[in-house]
Design a protein around this motif. Structure first.
Motif, PDB file in Angstrom:
ATOM      1  N   LYS A 263       0.831  -1.107  -0.005  1.00 28.48           N
ATOM      2  CA  LYS A 263       0.183   0.101   0.097  1.00 28.48           C
ATOM      3  C   LYS A 263       0.857   1.288   0.061  1.00 28.48           C
ATOM      4  N   VAL A 264       0.696   1.885  -0.987  1.00 29.20           N
ATOM      5  CA  VAL A 264       1.549   3.310  -1.111  1.00 29.20           C
ATOM      6  C   VAL A 264       0.860   4.348  -0.054  1.00 29.20           C
ATOM      7  N   ASN A 265       1.876   4.828   0.688  1.00 28.89           N
ATOM      8  CA  ASN A 265       1.387   5.874   1.655  1.00 28.89           C
ATOM      9  C   ASN A 265       1.598   7.217   1.157  1.00 28.89           C
ATOM     10  N   VAL A 266       0.539   8.224   1.055  1.00 24.09           N
ATOM     11  CA  VAL A 266       0.568   9.359   0.335  1.00 24.09           C
ATOM     12  C   VAL A 266       0.491  10.455   1.396  1.00 24.09           C
ATOM     13  N   ASP A 267       0.599   9.875   2.507  1.00 28.10           N
ATOM     14  CA  ASP A 267       0.465  11.093   3.936  1.00 28.10           C
ATOM     15  C   ASP A 267       1.522  12.572   3.463  1.00 28.10           C
ATOM     16  N   LYS A 268       2.590  12.193   3.183  1.00 25.76           N
ATOM     17  CA  LYS A 268       3.633  13.268   2.950  1.00 25.76           C
ATOM     18  C   LYS A 268       3.357  14.600   2.139  1.00 25.76           C
ATOM     19  N   PHE A 269       2.652  14.174   1.211  1.00 21.26           N
ATOM     20  CA  PHE A 269       2.254  15.039   0.121  1.00 21.26           C
ATOM     21  C   PHE A 269       0.957  15.896   0.814  1.00 21.26           C
ATOM     22  N   ILE A 270       0.219  15.229   1.363  1.00 26.65           N
ATOM     23  CA  ILE A 270      -0.944  15.725   1.930  1.00 26.65           C
ATOM     24  C   ILE A 270      -0.798  16.595   2.798  1.00 26.65           C
ATOM     25  N   ARG A 271       0.126  16.271   3.626  1.00 29.68           N
ATOM     26  CA  ARG A 271       0.554  17.411   4.818  1.00 29.68           C
ATOM     27  C   ARG A 271       1.370  18.392   4.500  1.00 29.68           C
ATOM     28  N   GLN A 272       2.333  18.023   3.477  1.00 28.76           N
ATOM     29  CA  GLN A 272       2.997  19.129   2.985  1.00 28.76           C
ATOM     30  C   GLN A 272       2.403  20.289   2.320  1.00 28.76           C
TER      31      GLN A 272
END
Length: 267
Positions: free
Chosen positions: A240-249
């Protein structure tokens, strides 16, 4: 704002149409003059083959002070050997011309061979040919700074309906998560980045909610009116590819948080 899309194919054409409609000055490259006929109205097309000597007098004014979006794909078979050379030349041209920013469309295929949840700092299996190719491409472009890498999940959108590509096929990994992203969310992310330049780093883009492959492709087949795919009995955990970094930044909100929500927008 001046935006140059290098390799303006399926995704690049949608991006060019959206940006020109917003009033941006958009240049778009294809490898042949005949392919320029398919560019959206308002985009200025030019021929560029990055595996041949560059016409610098023509290119320098186009690339100068521009946000350059690299949408070149690695391709298959013989084209792979030219991929790194092309990206190295693009980085050099951007430096020479004094471009403002480089944005590169890479792929979450770079996580091939990994299991479980993966993010941008996951250790890569560089012995895998596809992983090595994508990684080398990212490294080549990062010779220019600032460069921002977007690792895109499987593409879906107008003319790319997952239910059509998998109809009747036998697929592996029924209970593995699906990693897909709609072109509308990629375009929204790029438009957000235009206001955030200069910026750099590596970021994943993929629908954030988890859906299992078997469930997704069943819904995709119904949506497309196609024969459902068949799944093999054995299944791995998948990734599962985690996309939290882009969402947060970037405070980004996906239009399609679940890949199944995007199926109705792939006709």
């Amino acid at each position: 704002m001046k935006v140059v899309i290098i390799g303006c194919g399926w995704l690049g054409q949608q991006l060019a149409a959206d940006l020109t409609a917003q009033g941006h000055q958009v240049y778009a490259s294809r490898r042949s003059s005949s392919a320029l006929l398919y560019l959206p109205a308002g985009a200025t097309g030019f021929v560029l083959d990055l595996n041949a000597p560059a016409d610098q007098p023509t290119l320098m004014p186009i690339l100068h002070d521009a946000i350059v979006i690299c949408a070149i794909t690695p391709g298959r078979n013989q084209r792979q050997q030219h991929y790194i050379t092309a990206l190295q030349q693009l980085a050099g041209l951007a430096m020479l011309a004094g471009s403002r920013q480089l944005i590169h469309f890479s792929s979450t295929g770079i996580y091939q061979g990994l299991q479980g949840e993966v993010n941008e700092v996951a250790p890569l299996h560089l012995t895998e040919p596809r992983v090595s190719l994508l990684w080398q491409g990212e490294q080549a472009l990062q010779q220019f700074q600032p460069t921002l890498i977007l690792r895109l999940a499987g593409l879906m959108g107008p003319g790319r309906h997952p239910g059509c590509f998998t109809a009747g096929k036998t697929l592996p990994d029924a209970i593995a998560p699906i990693n897909m992203v709609h072109s509308a969310d990629i375009i929204a992310a790029v438009k957000l980045l235009l206001d955030a330049t200069p910026c750099s780093g590596v970021f994943n883009l993929s629908c954030p909610l988890t859906i299992l492959r078997q469930d997704f492709y069943q819904q995709a087949a119904v949506s497309a009116g196609k024969t459902p795919a068949i799944f093999a009995h054995q299944s791995s955990e998948g990734r599962k590819v985690n996309v939290d970094k882009f969402i947060r930044q970037f405070n980004f909100s996906y239009r399609f948080a679940a890949a199944s929500d995007a199926l109705a927008y792939c006709s």
